[in-house]
Design a protein around this motif. Structure first.
Motif, PDB file in Angstrom:
ATOM      1  N   GLN A 160      -3.574  13.646  11.400  1.00 55.78           N
ATOM      2  CA  GLN A 160      -2.575  13.108  10.471  1.00 55.78           C
ATOM      3  C   GLN A 160      -2.440  11.601  10.631  1.00 55.78           C
ATOM      4  O   GLN A 160      -2.317  10.862   9.647  1.00 55.78           O
ATOM      5  CB  GLN A 160      -1.234  13.801  10.706  1.00 55.78           C
ATOM      6  N   GLN A 161      -2.445  11.143  11.917  1.00 50.06           N
ATOM      7  CA  GLN A 161      -2.366   9.705  12.149  1.00 50.06           C
ATOM      8  C   GLN A 161      -3.593   8.994  11.558  1.00 50.06           C
ATOM      9  O   GLN A 161      -3.473   7.923  10.928  1.00 50.06           O
ATOM     10  CB  GLN A 161      -2.285   9.439  13.656  1.00 50.06           C
ATOM     11  N   ARG A 162      -4.768   9.625  11.746  1.00 47.75           N
ATOM     12  CA  ARG A 162      -5.981   9.031  11.159  1.00 47.75           C
ATOM     13  C   ARG A 162      -5.916   9.027   9.641  1.00 47.75           C
ATOM     14  O   ARG A 162      -6.344   8.073   8.995  1.00 47.75           O
ATOM     15  CB  ARG A 162      -7.211   9.812  11.625  1.00 47.75           C
ATOM     16  N   ARG A 163      -5.371  10.132   9.064  1.00 49.34           N
ATOM     17  CA  ARG A 163      -5.247  10.184   7.601  1.00 49.34           C
ATOM     18  C   ARG A 163      -4.310   9.092   7.101  1.00 49.34           C
ATOM     19  O   ARG A 163      -4.572   8.430   6.083  1.00 49.34           O
ATOM     20  CB  ARG A 163      -4.730  11.550   7.184  1.00 49.34           C
ATOM     21  N   ALA A 164      -3.173   8.921   7.818  1.00 47.90           N
ATOM     22  CA  ALA A 164      -2.237   7.863   7.412  1.00 47.90           C
ATOM     23  C   ALA A 164      -2.913   6.500   7.509  1.00 47.90           C
ATOM     24  O   ALA A 164      -2.775   5.655   6.606  1.00 47.90           O
ATOM     25  CB  ALA A 164      -0.990   7.920   8.281  1.00 47.90           C
ATOM     26  N   ASP A 165      -3.656   6.295   8.609  1.00 48.48           N
ATOM     27  CA  ASP A 165      -4.365   5.019   8.751  1.00 48.48           C
ATOM     28  C   ASP A 165      -5.392   4.837   7.644  1.00 48.48           C
ATOM     29  O   ASP A 165      -5.542   3.741   7.084  1.00 48.48           O
ATOM     30  CB  ASP A 165      -5.065   4.966  10.120  1.00 48.48           C
ATOM     31  N   HIS A 180      -3.621   4.020   4.486  1.00 48.96           N
ATOM     32  CA  HIS A 180      -3.187   2.626   4.533  1.00 48.96           C
ATOM     33  C   HIS A 180      -4.365   1.673   4.303  1.00 48.96           C
ATOM     34  O   HIS A 180      -4.251   0.687   3.555  1.00 48.96           O
ATOM     35  CB  HIS A 180      -2.534   2.364   5.897  1.00 48.96           C
ATOM     36  N   ARG A 181      -5.500   1.994   4.923  1.00 48.36           N
ATOM     37  CA  ARG A 181      -6.691   1.155   4.716  1.00 48.36           C
ATOM     38  C   ARG A 181      -7.168   1.207   3.270  1.00 48.36           C
ATOM     39  O   ARG A 181      -7.584   0.194   2.702  1.00 48.36           O
ATOM     40  CB  ARG A 181      -7.808   1.615   5.644  1.00 48.36           C
ATOM     41  N   GLN A 182      -7.119   2.429   2.676  1.00 50.64           N
ATOM     42  CA  GLN A 182      -7.511   2.542   1.261  1.00 50.64           C
ATOM     43  C   GLN A 182      -6.598   1.712   0.370  1.00 50.64           C
ATOM     44  O   GLN A 182      -7.050   1.057  -0.562  1.00 50.64           O
ATOM     45  CB  GLN A 182      -7.477   4.009   0.838  1.00 50.64           C
ATOM     46  N   LEU A 183      -5.271   1.765   0.669  1.00 50.69           N
ATOM     47  CA  LEU A 183      -4.336   0.967  -0.115  1.00 50.69           C
ATOM     48  C   LEU A 183      -4.631  -0.518   0.040  1.00 50.69           C
ATOM     49  O   LEU A 183      -4.655  -1.276  -0.951  1.00 50.69           O
ATOM     50  CB  LEU A 183      -2.901   1.286   0.325  1.00 50.69           C
ATOM     51  N   LYS A 223      -7.718  -1.266  -1.904  1.00 53.01           N
ATOM     52  CA  LYS A 223      -7.435  -1.355  -3.348  1.00 53.01           C
ATOM     53  C   LYS A 223      -6.766  -2.681  -3.686  1.00 53.01           C
ATOM     54  O   LYS A 223      -7.090  -3.318  -4.692  1.00 53.01           O
ATOM     55  CB  LYS A 223      -6.555  -0.191  -3.774  1.00 53.01           C
ATOM     56  N   GLN A 224      -5.811  -3.072  -2.834  1.00 53.50           N
ATOM     57  CA  GLN A 224      -5.146  -4.351  -3.095  1.00 53.50           C
ATOM     58  C   GLN A 224      -6.137  -5.505  -3.007  1.00 53.50           C
ATOM     59  O   GLN A 224      -6.127  -6.411  -3.843  1.00 53.50           O
ATOM     60  CB  GLN A 224      -4.012  -4.533  -2.078  1.00 53.50           C
ATOM     61  N   ARG A 225      -7.000  -5.446  -1.972  1.00 48.81           N
ATOM     62  CA  ARG A 225      -8.014  -6.497  -1.858  1.00 48.81           C
ATOM     63  C   ARG A 225      -8.959  -6.489  -3.054  1.00 48.81           C
ATOM     64  O   ARG A 225      -9.350  -7.540  -3.553  1.00 48.81           O
ATOM     65  CB  ARG A 225      -8.806  -6.308  -0.566  1.00 48.81           C
ATOM     66  N   ALA A 226      -9.333  -5.242  -3.490  1.00 47.41           N
ATOM     67  CA  ALA A 226     -10.225  -5.151  -4.660  1.00 47.41           C
ATOM     68  C   ALA A 226      -9.550  -5.715  -5.903  1.00 47.41           C
ATOM     69  O   ALA A 226     -10.185  -6.404  -6.720  1.00 47.41           O
ATOM     70  CB  ALA A 226     -10.623  -3.694  -4.890  1.00 47.41           C
ATOM     71  N   ALA A 227      -8.212  -5.408  -6.056  1.00 46.54           N
ATOM     72  CA  ALA A 227      -7.493  -5.947  -7.225  1.00 46.54           C
ATOM     73  C   ALA A 227      -7.436  -7.466  -7.161  1.00 46.54           C
ATOM     74  O   ALA A 227      -7.668  -8.164  -8.167  1.00 46.54           O
ATOM     75  CB  ALA A 227      -6.089  -5.355  -7.273  1.00 46.54           C
TER      76      ALA A 227
END
Length: 376
Positions: free
Chosen positions: A98-103, A106-109, A112-116
């Motif tokens: 779960q901690q890895r999924r949250a991380d 967060h990394r995907q978000l 995405k922000q960096r990609a935007a």
């Protein structure tokens, strides 16, 4: 789950103790065979257990059910403890996941922000590039226009300089005539008729008229030369077109000649096929005529009244009439044979009469019946 404690065995519970019989003797061979036989009675016998404790408890004769139950309870407690450990391990692994999924989310978000941001940066750069390219094209167009104007002005300057040199040369050339006219004016007497008037102006006017006529003649000659060149080019184009058309016509004529030869060859083959088919059709018509005559003769011999007049009867009906007549004759022959065999007392033999005649259906246009021709 509550842990179950095992009961303590005391000395009084003698019936619960494990009893092992002396089934086998362990002998340590350290001497010769004779000494071993003499000292056999003095040796101690040690019982040997080859099975595990759980197996001994299960298969022992004197083992009680309570002992087996306690053993099973111990095994169950061990399994339960192992299960609890596995559950704790699984919970820990799930928490880590779960901690890895949250991380990861967060990394995907962040990605995405960096990609935007990167897309926005790329769009801004693209807009800047387009504006710069547009400005570059405008400046390039302006530079090309300026270069054209510069080239035109340079050409005009060269022309003006050439014109200036030409006029200077003409002035130098006509200076002699000016000096000559001035000397003539000085030599003329005072009572001369044209004295006091301008003699140079009519000469200049005449010269201008002649110069204008010369320029017009030069322009006319130039126009005629251009027209001659144009007509010559047109004539060359017409000659080239005529040559091309001639080649195409010859090629087309060759193709048509080849097609004509092929058509003639096909025509000859078709004529030969037609002649063959005409000869075959004549033979077929003659054969059909013979067949029709044979059918007519048989119809006259096998006439039945219920088929109507023979003159208006068609071929198929006549063949059906002949078939029916032959069938009646064959049936009559069978009956006569039966009566003869019955009266004579011999057993009746079945005889099959074969009819050597085949009648085609009404839809077919040709019959397979073949009858020999009558001799004339």
């Amino acid at each position: 789950m509550d842990q179950i404690s095992l009961p303590v065995l005391t000395n009084d519970d003698s019936h619960k103790k494990l009893k092992v019989e002396n089934r086998r003797k362990n002998i340590f061979v350290t001497q010769s065979g004779e000494l071993g036989e003499q000292n056999t009675e003095q040796m101690k016998h040690i019982p040997v257990i080859t099975e595990c404790s759980s197996r001994v408890l299960e298969t022992g004769v004197n083992t009680l059910q309570a002992t087996l139950l306690l053993k099973k309870q111990v095994d169950m407690n061990d399994a339960h403890r192992t299960l609890l450990d596995k559950r704790h391990q699984f919970k820990g692994v799930m928490q880590i996941l779960q901690q890895r999924r949250a991380d990861l989310q967060h990394r995907q978000l962040e990605t995405k922000q960096r990609a935007a941001k990167f897309e926005k940066f790329v769009e801004e750069n693209e807009m800047k590039r387009r504006r710069a390219l547009k400005k570059f094209l405008q400046e390039k167009h302006q530079n090309e226009c300026k270069e054209k104007e510069k080239a035109e002005l340079s050409t005009q300057l060269e022309q003006l300089q050439a014109r200036r040199l030409y006029l200077q040369e003409r002035v130098k050339k006509y200076t002699i005539f000016e000096e000559f006219l001035l000397k003539v004016l000085q030599i003329l007497p005072d009572n001369y008729q044209g004295y006091g008037t301008d003699l140079v102006t009519p000469i200049i006017r005449r010269h201008e008229t002649l110069s204008t006529s010369r320029q017009e003649l030069l322009k006319q000659s130039t126009s005629l030369t251009e027209e001659l060149k144009t007509n010559q080019h047109h004539l060359d184009a017409l000659k080239q077109q005529h040559t091309t058309y001639k080649l195409m016509s010859n090629q087309k004529l060759t193709e048509l000649q080849t097609q004509l030869d092929e058509i003639k060859e096909k025509k000859k083959q078709q004529e030969m096929k037609l002649q063959r088919s005409v000869g075959q059709s004549r033979d077929q018509v003659e054969e059909m005529g013979n067949i029709f005559m044979a059918v007519r003769n048989l119809g006259e011999q096998c006439y039945l009244n219920h088929y109507g007049p023979l003159d208006v009867m068609d071929t198929m009906t006549m063949m059906d009439m002949i078939k029916e007549f032959i069938m009646e004759k064959a049936d009559l022959e069978k009956r006569a044979m039966r009566l003869t065999d019955t009266s004579s007392g011999t057993p009746v033999k079945q005889t099959s009469s074969k009819i050597p005649m085949k009648s085609s259906s009404k839809g077919s246009s040709r019959t397979t019946l073949k009858i020999p021709q009558r001799e004339k």
